[in-house]
Design a protein around this motif. Structure first.
Motif, PDB file in Angstrom:
ATOM      1  N   TYR A 120     -46.299  50.918  64.029  1.00  0.00           N
ATOM      2  CA  TYR A 120     -45.133  51.534  63.408  1.00  0.00           C
ATOM      3  C   TYR A 120     -44.762  50.777  62.145  1.00  0.00           C
ATOM      4  O   TYR A 120     -44.498  49.582  62.182  1.00  0.00           O
ATOM      5  CB  TYR A 120     -43.960  51.539  64.395  1.00  0.00           C
ATOM      6  N   ASN A 121     -44.761  51.501  61.027  1.00  0.00           N
ATOM      7  CA  ASN A 121     -44.376  50.921  59.740  1.00  0.00           C
ATOM      8  C   ASN A 121     -43.019  51.502  59.363  1.00  0.00           C
ATOM      9  O   ASN A 121     -42.917  52.684  59.024  1.00  0.00           O
ATOM     10  CB  ASN A 121     -45.430  51.259  58.681  1.00  0.00           C
ATOM     11  N   SER A 122     -41.984  50.661  59.406  1.00  0.00           N
ATOM     12  CA  SER A 122     -40.632  51.125  59.106  1.00  0.00           C
ATOM     13  C   SER A 122     -40.347  51.169  57.610  1.00  0.00           C
ATOM     14  O   SER A 122     -39.313  51.662  57.191  1.00  0.00           O
ATOM     15  CB  SER A 122     -39.612  50.206  59.780  1.00  0.00           C
ATOM     16  N   GLY A 123     -41.261  50.659  56.810  1.00  0.00           N
ATOM     17  CA  GLY A 123     -41.029  50.556  55.369  1.00  0.00           C
ATOM     18  C   GLY A 123     -40.744  49.117  54.973  1.00  0.00           C
ATOM     19  O   GLY A 123     -41.033  48.706  53.858  1.00  0.00           O
ATOM     20  N   THR A 124     -40.172  48.353  55.899  1.00  0.00           N
ATOM     21  CA  THR A 124     -39.916  46.934  55.644  1.00  0.00           C
ATOM     22  C   THR A 124     -40.724  46.046  56.581  1.00  0.00           C
ATOM     23  O   THR A 124     -41.056  44.924  56.230  1.00  0.00           O
ATOM     24  CB  THR A 124     -38.418  46.603  55.806  1.00  0.00           C
ATOM     25  N   ASP A 125     -41.008  46.530  57.768  1.00  0.00           N
ATOM     26  CA  ASP A 125     -41.761  45.760  58.753  1.00  0.00           C
ATOM     27  C   ASP A 125     -42.820  46.644  59.405  1.00  0.00           C
ATOM     28  O   ASP A 125     -42.682  47.858  59.485  1.00  0.00           O
ATOM     29  CB  ASP A 125     -40.832  45.239  59.865  1.00  0.00           C
ATOM     30  N   VAL A 126     -43.868  45.981  59.902  1.00  0.00           N
ATOM     31  CA  VAL A 126     -44.896  46.673  60.664  1.00  0.00           C
ATOM     32  C   VAL A 126     -44.916  46.072  62.059  1.00  0.00           C
ATOM     33  O   VAL A 126     -45.011  44.852  62.214  1.00  0.00           O
ATOM     34  CB  VAL A 126     -46.292  46.537  60.004  1.00  0.00           C
ATOM     35  N   SER A 127     -44.800  46.929  63.060  1.00  0.00           N
ATOM     36  CA  SER A 127     -44.821  46.488  64.455  1.00  0.00           C
ATOM     37  C   SER A 127     -45.978  47.166  65.170  1.00  0.00           C
ATOM     38  O   SER A 127     -46.318  48.302  64.863  1.00  0.00           O
ATOM     39  CB  SER A 127     -43.525  46.879  65.169  1.00  0.00           C
ATOM     40  N   GLN A 128     -46.557  46.446  66.109  1.00  0.00           N
ATOM     41  CA  GLN A 128     -47.618  47.015  66.922  1.00  0.00           C
ATOM     42  C   GLN A 128     -47.284  46.808  68.382  1.00  0.00           C
ATOM     43  O   GLN A 128     -46.785  45.741  68.758  1.00  0.00           O
ATOM     44  CB  GLN A 128     -48.961  46.360  66.601  1.00  0.00           C
ATOM     45  N   PHE A 129     -47.552  47.820  69.176  1.00  0.00           N
ATOM     46  CA  PHE A 129     -47.368  47.675  70.611  1.00  0.00           C
ATOM     47  C   PHE A 129     -48.362  48.561  71.344  1.00  0.00           C
ATOM     48  O   PHE A 129     -48.884  49.520  70.803  1.00  0.00           O
ATOM     49  CB  PHE A 129     -45.929  47.959  71.043  1.00  0.00           C
ATOM     50  N   VAL A 130     -48.629  48.194  72.587  1.00  0.00           N
ATOM     51  CA  VAL A 130     -49.569  48.916  73.432  1.00  0.00           C
ATOM     52  C   VAL A 130     -48.763  49.599  74.526  1.00  0.00           C
ATOM     53  O   VAL A 130     -47.929  48.954  75.178  1.00  0.00           O
ATOM     54  CB  VAL A 130     -50.612  47.962  74.055  1.00  0.00           C
ATOM     55  N   LEU A 131     -49.004  50.883  74.723  1.00  0.00           N
ATOM     56  CA  LEU A 131     -48.328  51.598  75.805  1.00  0.00           C
ATOM     57  C   LEU A 131     -48.854  51.103  77.141  1.00  0.00           C
ATOM     58  O   LEU A 131     -49.985  50.620  77.240  1.00  0.00           O
ATOM     59  CB  LEU A 131     -48.554  53.105  75.666  1.00  0.00           C
ATOM     60  N   GLY A 132     -48.062  51.240  78.179  1.00  0.00           N
ATOM     61  CA  GLY A 132     -48.454  50.791  79.516  1.00  0.00           C
ATOM     62  C   GLY A 132     -49.687  51.524  80.026  1.00  0.00           C
ATOM     63  O   GLY A 132     -50.051  52.603  79.543  1.00  0.00           O
ATOM     64  N   GLU A 133     -50.337  50.953  81.029  1.00  0.00           N
ATOM     65  CA  GLU A 133     -51.580  51.511  81.574  1.00  0.00           C
ATOM     66  C   GLU A 133     -51.424  52.941  82.063  1.00  0.00           C
ATOM     67  O   GLU A 133     -52.391  53.706  82.058  1.00  0.00           O
ATOM     68  CB  GLU A 133     -52.111  50.632  82.709  1.00  0.00           C
ATOM     69  N   GLU A 134     -50.223  53.313  82.489  1.00  0.00           N
ATOM     70  CA  GLU A 134     -50.032  54.690  82.956  1.00  0.00           C
ATOM     71  C   GLU A 134     -50.186  55.713  81.827  1.00  0.00           C
ATOM     72  O   GLU A 134     -50.299  56.908  82.068  1.00  0.00           O
ATOM     73  CB  GLU A 134     -48.680  54.867  83.656  1.00  0.00           C
ATOM     74  N   TRP A 135     -50.228  55.222  80.571  1.00  0.00           N
ATOM     75  CA  TRP A 135     -50.429  56.097  79.408  1.00  0.00           C
ATOM     76  C   TRP A 135     -51.854  56.037  78.866  1.00  0.00           C
ATOM     77  O   TRP A 135     -52.146  56.603  77.816  1.00  0.00           O
ATOM     78  CB  TRP A 135     -49.431  55.753  78.306  1.00  0.00           C
TER      79      TRP A 135
END
Length: 160
Positions: A120-135
């Protein structure tokens, strides 16, 4: 298809990607197990040993496993990466319709082995995350098409 001296079948075919061709040899047991992955004009992944045939003066593949593209993605992919740039989406990430579309698309293809990563790039920061195994999903062509419609071309990719 031809018969060996012992009566078993040997199936030969040609893989052609418009840049090169190679003969593929499948023994009866391999052909019976993986024939569903062999569809004319469909991409598949062939695993096997390559050898040089002196008689034909060409290389050939003795196939041991054949995967459809979906099966190959699921076996070899480290994850499905979805990039979301808020500026390209006019700030609609918080819009419930986008999250609803993401949830619906993923829900249809759940119960796979491929983890889903969001960048996710908000325009000021970039964040990364992994959805849980159920996804975890089955990374099929249909899923990739649906996600490209939601997030835009080149925003969804398989990571190997």
């Amino acid at each position: 298809v031809r018969r060996t001296k012992t009566g078993s079948k040997i199936v030969t075919g040609v893989l052609d990607d418009k840049t090169a061709r190679i003969e593929v040899v499948l023994y009866e047991d391999v052909f019976e197990q993986y024939s569903n992955a062999l569809v004319k004009d469909k991409v598949c992944v062939v695993v096997g040993s390559v050898s040089y045939d002196d008689f034909n003066a060409a290389y050939s593949v003795n196939a041991s496993t054949i995967y459809t593209m979906t099966q190959a993605r699921e076996k070899f992919a480290r994850g499905l990466q979805i990039k979301f740039d808020r500026s390209k989406a006019n700030g609609s990430w918080s819009d419930s319709s986008v999250t609803q579309q993401l949830s619906e698309a993923l829900h249809t293809y759940r119960e796979g082995n491929c983890p889903v990563n969001i960048e996710y790039n908000s325009g000021t920061d970039v964040s990364q995350f992994v959805l849980g195994e159920e996804w975890n999903v089955v990374p099929s062509d249909d899923l990739l098409t649906r996600l490209n419609k939601v997030f835009g071309q080149d925003q969804v990719e398989i990571m190997y």
